[in-house]
Design a protein around this motif. Structure first.
Motif, PDB file in Angstrom:
ATOM      1  N   GLY A  17     -52.115-168.847 -47.723  1.00  0.00           N
ATOM      2  CA  GLY A  17     -53.041-169.721 -48.450  1.00  0.00           C
ATOM      3  C   GLY A  17     -54.439-169.134 -48.503  1.00  0.00           C
ATOM      4  N   ALA A  18     -54.929-168.652 -47.319  1.00  0.00           N
ATOM      5  CA  ALA A  18     -56.293-168.130 -47.278  1.00  0.00           C
ATOM      6  C   ALA A  18     -56.420-166.913 -48.174  1.00  0.00           C
ATOM      7  CB  ALA A  18     -56.669-167.790 -45.843  1.00  0.00           C
ATOM      8  N   ALA A  19     -55.425-165.992 -48.095  1.00  0.00           N
ATOM      9  CA  ALA A  19     -55.486-164.792 -48.911  1.00  0.00           C
ATOM     10  C   ALA A  19     -55.466-165.155 -50.383  1.00  0.00           C
ATOM     11  CB  ALA A  19     -54.309-163.879 -48.569  1.00  0.00           C
ATOM     12  N   GLY A  20     -54.619-166.109 -50.725  1.00  0.00           N
ATOM     13  CA  GLY A  20     -54.562-166.545 -52.127  1.00  0.00           C
ATOM     14  C   GLY A  20     -55.897-167.114 -52.571  1.00  0.00           C
ATOM     15  N   PHE A  21     -56.541-167.896 -51.677  1.00  0.00           N
ATOM     16  CA  PHE A  21     -57.804-168.515 -52.056  1.00  0.00           C
ATOM     17  C   PHE A  21     -58.851-167.452 -52.334  1.00  0.00           C
ATOM     18  CE2 PHE A  21     -61.773-170.670 -51.544  1.00  0.00           C
ATOM     19  CZ  PHE A  21     -61.543-171.903 -52.133  1.00  0.00           C
ATOM     20  N   VAL A  22     -58.853-166.400 -51.506  1.00  0.00           N
ATOM     21  CA  VAL A  22     -59.878-165.369 -51.662  1.00  0.00           C
ATOM     22  C   VAL A  22     -59.555-164.463 -52.830  1.00  0.00           C
ATOM     23  CG1 VAL A  22     -60.932-163.402 -50.531  1.00  0.00           C
ATOM     24  CG2 VAL A  22     -60.531-165.479 -49.257  1.00  0.00           C
ATOM     25  N   LEU A  23     -58.249-164.189 -53.063  1.00  0.00           N
ATOM     26  CA  LEU A  23     -57.903-163.131 -54.008  1.00  0.00           C
ATOM     27  C   LEU A  23     -57.672-163.643 -55.423  1.00  0.00           C
ATOM     28  CD1 LEU A  23     -55.519-161.000 -51.759  1.00  0.00           C
ATOM     29  CD2 LEU A  23     -57.901-160.575 -52.373  1.00  0.00           C
ATOM     30  N   ARG A  24     -57.090-164.820 -55.573  1.00  0.00           N
ATOM     31  CA  ARG A  24     -56.748-165.279 -56.919  1.00  0.00           C
ATOM     32  C   ARG A  24     -57.950-165.883 -57.618  1.00  0.00           C
ATOM     33  NH1 ARG A  24     -51.281-165.654 -58.029  1.00  0.00           N
ATOM     34  NH2 ARG A  24     -52.066-166.181 -60.083  1.00  0.00           N
ATOM     35  N   GLY A  25     -57.885-165.970 -58.931  1.00  0.00           N
ATOM     36  CA  GLY A  25     -59.049-166.417 -59.697  1.00  0.00           C
ATOM     37  C   GLY A  25     -58.890-167.783 -60.316  1.00  0.00           C
ATOM     38  N   ASN A  26     -57.673-168.175 -60.656  1.00  0.00           N
ATOM     39  CA  ASN A  26     -57.488-169.426 -61.376  1.00  0.00           C
ATOM     40  C   ASN A  26     -57.757-170.623 -60.481  1.00  0.00           C
ATOM     41  OD1 ASN A  26     -56.269-171.745 -62.648  1.00  0.00           O
ATOM     42  ND2 ASN A  26     -55.400-170.272 -64.100  1.00  0.00           N
ATOM     43  N   ARG A  84     -63.565-178.089 -69.363  1.00  0.00           N
ATOM     44  CA  ARG A  84     -64.135-178.672 -70.562  1.00  0.00           C
ATOM     45  C   ARG A  84     -65.575-178.196 -70.766  1.00  0.00           C
ATOM     46  NH1 ARG A  84     -63.574-184.782 -70.278  1.00  0.00           N
ATOM     47  NH2 ARG A  84     -61.415-184.251 -69.856  1.00  0.00           N
ATOM     48  N   ARG A  85     -66.273-178.074 -69.668  1.00  0.00           N
ATOM     49  CA  ARG A  85     -67.700-177.740 -69.785  1.00  0.00           C
ATOM     50  C   ARG A  85     -67.945-176.266 -70.021  1.00  0.00           C
ATOM     51  NH1 ARG A  85     -72.406-180.776 -68.275  1.00  0.00           N
ATOM     52  NH2 ARG A  85     -73.863-179.053 -67.971  1.00  0.00           N
ATOM     53  N   LEU A  86     -67.250-175.418 -69.255  1.00  0.00           N
ATOM     54  CA  LEU A  86     -67.552-173.986 -69.312  1.00  0.00           C
ATOM     55  C   LEU A  86     -66.523-173.210 -70.110  1.00  0.00           C
ATOM     56  CD1 LEU A  86     -68.530-173.622 -65.547  1.00  0.00           C
ATOM     57  CD2 LEU A  86     -70.043-173.938 -67.499  1.00  0.00           C
ATOM     58  N   GLY A  87     -65.445-173.890 -70.523  1.00  0.00           N
ATOM     59  CA  GLY A  87     -64.455-173.220 -71.350  1.00  0.00           C
ATOM     60  C   GLY A  87     -63.543-172.290 -70.590  1.00  0.00           C
ATOM     61  N   THR A  88     -63.581-172.348 -69.275  1.00  0.00           N
ATOM     62  CA  THR A  88     -62.701-171.467 -68.507  1.00  0.00           C
ATOM     63  C   THR A  88     -62.446-172.095 -67.151  1.00  0.00           C
ATOM     64  OG1 THR A  88     -62.456-169.287 -67.515  1.00  0.00           O
ATOM     65  CG2 THR A  88     -64.664-170.156 -67.635  1.00  0.00           C
ATOM     66  N   ALA A  89     -61.326-171.718 -66.543  1.00  0.00           N
ATOM     67  CA  ALA A  89     -61.061-172.141 -65.177  1.00  0.00           C
ATOM     68  C   ALA A  89     -60.963-170.932 -64.269  1.00  0.00           C
ATOM     69  CB  ALA A  89     -59.776-172.963 -65.119  1.00  0.00           C
ATOM     70  N   ASP A  90     -61.501-169.805 -64.734  1.00  0.00           N
ATOM     71  CA  ASP A  90     -61.442-168.571 -63.941  1.00  0.00           C
ATOM     72  C   ASP A  90     -62.634-168.541 -62.996  1.00  0.00           C
ATOM     73  OD1 ASP A  90     -61.223-166.128 -62.876  1.00  0.00           O
ATOM     74  OD2 ASP A  90     -61.158-165.028 -64.788  1.00  0.00           O
ATOM     75  N   MET A  91     -62.337-168.640 -61.672  1.00  0.00           N
ATOM     76  CA  MET A  91     -63.425-168.734 -60.709  1.00  0.00           C
ATOM     77  C   MET A  91     -64.210-167.436 -60.593  1.00  0.00           C
ATOM     78  SD  MET A  91     -63.434-171.775 -59.996  1.00  0.00           S
ATOM     79  CE  MET A  91     -64.589-171.943 -58.665  1.00  0.00           C
ATOM     80  N   ASN A  92     -63.705-166.311 -61.113  1.00  0.00           N
ATOM     81  CA  ASN A  92     -64.470-165.072 -61.105  1.00  0.00           C
ATOM     82  C   ASN A  92     -65.631-165.124 -62.090  1.00  0.00           C
ATOM     83  OD1 ASN A  92     -62.956-163.748 -59.196  1.00  0.00           O
ATOM     84  ND2 ASN A  92     -61.400-163.178 -60.717  1.00  0.00           N
ATOM     85  N   ARG A  93     -65.469-166.017 -63.098  1.00  0.00           N
ATOM     86  CA  ARG A  93     -66.511-166.044 -64.128  1.00  0.00           C
ATOM     87  C   ARG A  93     -67.447-167.233 -63.978  1.00  0.00           C
ATOM     88  NH1 ARG A  93     -63.000-165.510 -69.329  1.00  0.00           N
ATOM     89  NH2 ARG A  93     -64.951-166.100 -70.323  1.00  0.00           N
TER      90      ARG A  93
ATOM     91  N   GLN B 593     -76.217-164.300 -52.461  1.00  0.00           N
ATOM     92  CA  GLN B 593     -75.986-165.562 -53.170  1.00  0.00           C
ATOM     93  C   GLN B 593     -75.477-165.250 -54.570  1.00  0.00           C
ATOM     94  OE1 GLN B 593     -79.317-168.040 -53.949  1.00  0.00           O
ATOM     95  NE2 GLN B 593     -78.069-169.875 -54.173  1.00  0.00           N
ATOM     96  N   SER B 594     -74.146-165.031 -54.652  1.00  0.00           N
ATOM     97  CA  SER B 594     -73.593-164.608 -55.927  1.00  0.00           C
ATOM     98  C   SER B 594     -73.208-165.789 -56.780  1.00  0.00           C
ATOM     99  CB  SER B 594     -72.366-163.746 -55.679  1.00  0.00           C
ATOM    100  OG  SER B 594     -71.424-164.516 -54.945  1.00  0.00           O
ATOM    101  N   GLY B 595     -72.993-166.967 -56.161  1.00  0.00           N
ATOM    102  CA  GLY B 595     -72.531-168.124 -56.903  1.00  0.00           C
ATOM    103  C   GLY B 595     -71.012-168.170 -57.031  1.00  0.00           C
ATOM    104  N   LEU B 596     -70.320-167.165 -56.497  1.00  0.00           N
ATOM    105  CA  LEU B 596     -68.855-167.152 -56.593  1.00  0.00           C
ATOM    106  C   LEU B 596     -68.266-167.868 -55.381  1.00  0.00           C
ATOM    107  CD1 LEU B 596     -68.429-163.487 -57.781  1.00  0.00           C
ATOM    108  CD2 LEU B 596     -68.131-165.575 -59.127  1.00  0.00           C
ATOM    109  N   VAL B 597     -67.514-168.938 -55.623  1.00  0.00           N
ATOM    110  CA  VAL B 597     -67.014-169.783 -54.554  1.00  0.00           C
ATOM    111  C   VAL B 597     -66.130-169.008 -53.604  1.00  0.00           C
ATOM    112  CG1 VAL B 597     -65.697-171.851 -54.049  1.00  0.00           C
ATOM    113  CG2 VAL B 597     -67.124-171.754 -56.080  1.00  0.00           C
ATOM    114  N   ARG B 598     -65.289-168.147 -54.172  1.00  0.00           N
ATOM    115  CA  ARG B 598     -64.307-167.450 -53.345  1.00  0.00           C
ATOM    116  C   ARG B 598     -64.981-166.522 -52.362  1.00  0.00           C
ATOM    117  NH1 ARG B 598     -60.821-164.250 -56.006  1.00  0.00           N
ATOM    118  NH2 ARG B 598     -62.649-163.607 -57.156  1.00  0.00           N
TER     119      ARG B 598
END
Lengths: 99, 622
Positions: A17-26, A84-93, B593-598
């Motif tokens: 779980g932890a690795a997935g949280f850190v590594l995945r973006g969606n 809806r607000r940012l047009g994406t669910a990619d946490m990298n962006r 402080q990158s703002g990236l949650v992960r």
């Protein structure tokens, strides 16, 4: 089934779980990873509860499940709002936390 | 009971400062002037009450001493804030409050419409407060506090028109030159504290009286150091350069501070420490010599001035020189008498000059005045009285005081000294004639005249009458114990070598010469108004330029050098370097402080692991 097997499975699940949280973006996948970590904890609680012949651990499992369900509900709403607000669910962006 | 409340004298002007300073921000001018003048007037009334109290006592016991509280104590030395009212300080208090009151009244009209009206009166009241502290103090330290306070007020009021650069420069010059004298004063206080174990005037006198074998050298050193302070404050050569420039201040300020009261503080201080001077007879000739040199030098410089206020300023320097001569002859009461007389007639002359300048719309050049006698009778009559007193014409006050000084100098230092002093008196008559020529002869000013109102002329009339009547203090003539001397009750110096016949003859001769010079020179000056004066006299023998070359320029160069190198490179470099360092640190840490949650979650987990790991490691879990 020994206690050790249960604990190691829990650790393994938590690490996944932890690795997935850190590594995945969606964002949805991140929510799933949180659930995996919660359930890893539940598993360890259940194992210790059986090992110690107590019921407190099992009570805690229900508490955590309830909290997890609530977290998931809020999380899904957040994800929907983000999308809806940012047009994406990619946490990298998404870096709106940056000051 | 009454005498216990001596503190009321300085407290009243201080109250005026507080009321006008804190409450008067939106008051009309009239109310501010009433508060300021009223506080000084009440203090004057109280001072007259104290005078009556003093006079009701027998001569030897005329002193009121009040100890308010202990200011500081260090080892054997204790300094109290204490006031002492004896005939000497009483005379000064009356001069300060009487002239202060009249000049406050005069200023109410003179300063009307000035945007700094309230500031002016606050400073003037503050000056009166500090002057009273200086005069009433019963020890050197409290005197010094008042001494510095009046210096501050002088600085503030010289630079009153701070939009003019020349006024600011003059204020600074006065402050800096006074620092030199004050340094001597401060060293004198320290030496006195070390040598006598007390700084109280009474205590010092008691030590000197109890120990006849007290080292004359130490007493002389203390006296000389205090004398340096007196030289600075009283604008004596070579520290006189600030006073002519101080005329940048408003004219009533010149009258009060730079003619009648503050600049006389040096003479007062020397009279205060007269027991010390008596113990150190070697110092007296130094004082007399400095005084005589200043009197001659300033009288010559006064001759070369065109600006009416600068003539008066140099004249003040010269007359204070005579007071120093008196002190240097051991004639303290003659010096104090000249101080009082000079305060009256010089204050009068300055106020009259202010009225003239006011009438001529700001014109200060004597060359462009003339024939004012007929135009401004309310000013010219008191002015004439002041001039006659200044020149020393019988029966005006200056005659009595100057004659006593000259006669005393003949007895103490011989004929040559007397002759030089008399030459100074003749020069005094010459520049008095120059001043008088503004009122004589043909009209010189083309424009219309603004006639002064009654508030301006009333103080002139009062002071003119005083200039005539104050001479009565010098009666009976040619006697050692005049009324004033008997009131002061100070040790009388060795008096005249010759008999009263010689003194009478000398005084008559002096009077005839002075009157003749005054009369002839006034006619001459009035006829040839435009003749330029020698450049040497006009800039006071170039003393200012010599100081500029010797002190100001090297110091300015040093200041520029240290600004360019030390200030710019070292100080600014260190400050800017610290700023740049924290900027760089901030920029580096901002990257986290990158703002990236992960990434936050990862560092959270890493931190948790590190903590748990460390905990296990140190608890010996591994």
């Amino acid at each position: 089934m020994s206690l050790m097997a249960v604990v190691f499975t829990g650790i393994l699940l938590f690490a996944v779980g932890a690795a997935g949280f850190v590594l995945r973006g969606n964002a949805l996948v991140l929510l799933l990873c949180i659930e995996i970590m919660l359930n890893a904890v539940n598993l360890v609680l259940a194992g210790f509860s059986r090992y110690l012949y107590g019921t407190e651990g099992q009570v805690f499992i229900f508490v955590i499940m309830a909290a997890g369900a609530a977290a998931a509900a809020v999380g899904l709403a957040v994800v929907a709002a983000l999308r809806r607000r940012l047009g994406t669910a990619d946490m990298n962006r998404i870096n709106v936390l940056k000051g | 009971m009454f005498s216990r409340s001596l503190w009321i004298l300085p407290a009243l002007p201080a109250l005026g400062v507080l009321v006008n300073g804190l409450l008067g921000t939106s008051w009309r001018e009239r109310r501010i002037a009433v508060v300021a003048s009223g506080s000084v007037g009440l203090a004057l009334a109280a001072a007259v009450g104290f005078l009556a109290e003093l006079l009701s006592r027998p001569p030897g016991e005329r002193r009121i001493a009040v100890r308010l509280y202990r200011w500081l104590s260090e080892g054997p030395l204790a300094v109290d804030v204490g006031f002492l009212l004896d005939p000497l300080s009483m005379a000064m208090v009356l001069v300060v409050l009487f002239l202060g009151f009249l000049i406050h009244l005069y200023s109410a009209d003179y300063m009307r419409g000035d945007p700094g009206f309230r500031r002016y009166f606050v400073c003037l009241n503050l000056f009166v407060f500090f002057m009273l502290v200086l005069v009433l103090a019963d020890n050197l330290v409290v005197t010094f506090a008042g001494w510095e306070g009046v210096g501050l007020c002088s600085y503030l009021l010289i630079g009153f028109h701070h939009e003019r650069k020349s006024a600011c420069d003059a204020g600074r010059k006065a402050f800096v030159v006074n620092r030199i004298g004050d340094f001597g004063f401060l060293l004198g206080i320290l030496l006195a504290a070390g040598a006598f174990g007390t700084v109280r005037y009474g205590g010092i006198a008691a030590v000197l009286e109890a120990d006849p074998s007290f080292s004359a050298a130490v007493a002389a050193a203390v006296a000389l150091l205090l004398f340096v302070g007196a030289v600075g404050k009283s604008a004596q050569f070579p520290l006189h350069v600030w006073l002519p420039d101080a005329m940048e201040g408003p004219t009533p300020v010149s009258a009060l501070i730079h003619a009648a009261t503050m600049v006389n503080a040096g003479v007062y201080l020397l009279c205060r420490i007269s027991p010390l001077l008596e113990k150190a007879p070697a110092v007296l000739p130094v004082i007399a010599a400095v005084g005589l040199a200043t009197a001659l030098y300033a009288a010559l410089s006064a001759l070369g001035q065109r600006d009416i206020k600068r003539v008066l300023a140099y004249s003040t320097v010269s007359q204070i020189g005579y007071m120093f001569v008196a002190v240097g002859c051991g004639l303290y009461s003659a010096g104090m008498f000249h101080l009082v007389a000079h305060g009256i007639f010089k204050g009068l002359l300055f106020l009259a000059a202010g009225a003239v300048i006011h009438a001529l719309g700001g014109e200060q050049d004597l060359g462009r005045m003339g024939g004012l006698g007929k135009e401004l009778p309310a000013v010219s009559l008191p002015f004439l009285a002041g001039i006659l007193a200044l020149a020393g014409v019988f029966p005006f006050a200056g005659f009595f005081s100057k004659d006593a000084i000259l006669w005393g100098s003949l007895g103490r230092y011989g004929a040559a000294f007397w002759l030089a002093g008399f030459a100074g008196a003749v020069l005094t008559a010459l520049y008095s004639a120059k001043l008088l020529s503004a009122f004589a002869g043909r009209e010189g000013y083309p424009g219309p005249l603004h006639r002064p109102g009654p508030v301006l002329t009333m103080p002139l009339a009062v002071l003119g009458a005083c200039a005539l009547l104050a001479g009565a203090g010098g009666l009976p003539l040619f006697a050692k114990d005049t009324f004033f001397a008997r009131f002061l009750d100070m040790p009388a110096g060795v008096h005249g070598a010759g008999g009263p016949a010689l003194e009478t003859a000398l005084a008559a001769g002096q009077l005839i010469v002075i009157v003749a010079v005054l009369f002839a020179a006034t006619r001459r000056f009035a006829r040839s108004r435009k003749t330029p004066s020698p450049a040497l006299l006009a800039d006071g023998f170039g003393i200012d330029r010599i100081y500029g070359l010797l002190f100001v320029r090297p110091l300015a160069a040093l200041a520029r050098f240290s600004f360019a190198s030390v200030e710019r490179r070292v100080v600014d470099g260190a400050v800017n370097g610290l700023g740049a360092l924290s900027m760089a640190l901030g920029r580096a840490s901002a990257r986290f402080q990158s703002g990236l949650v992960r990434r936050y979650a990862a560092s959270l987990a890493a931190g948790a692991f590190a903590l748990v790991g460390l905990g296990l490691y140190f608890s010996g879990g591994f």
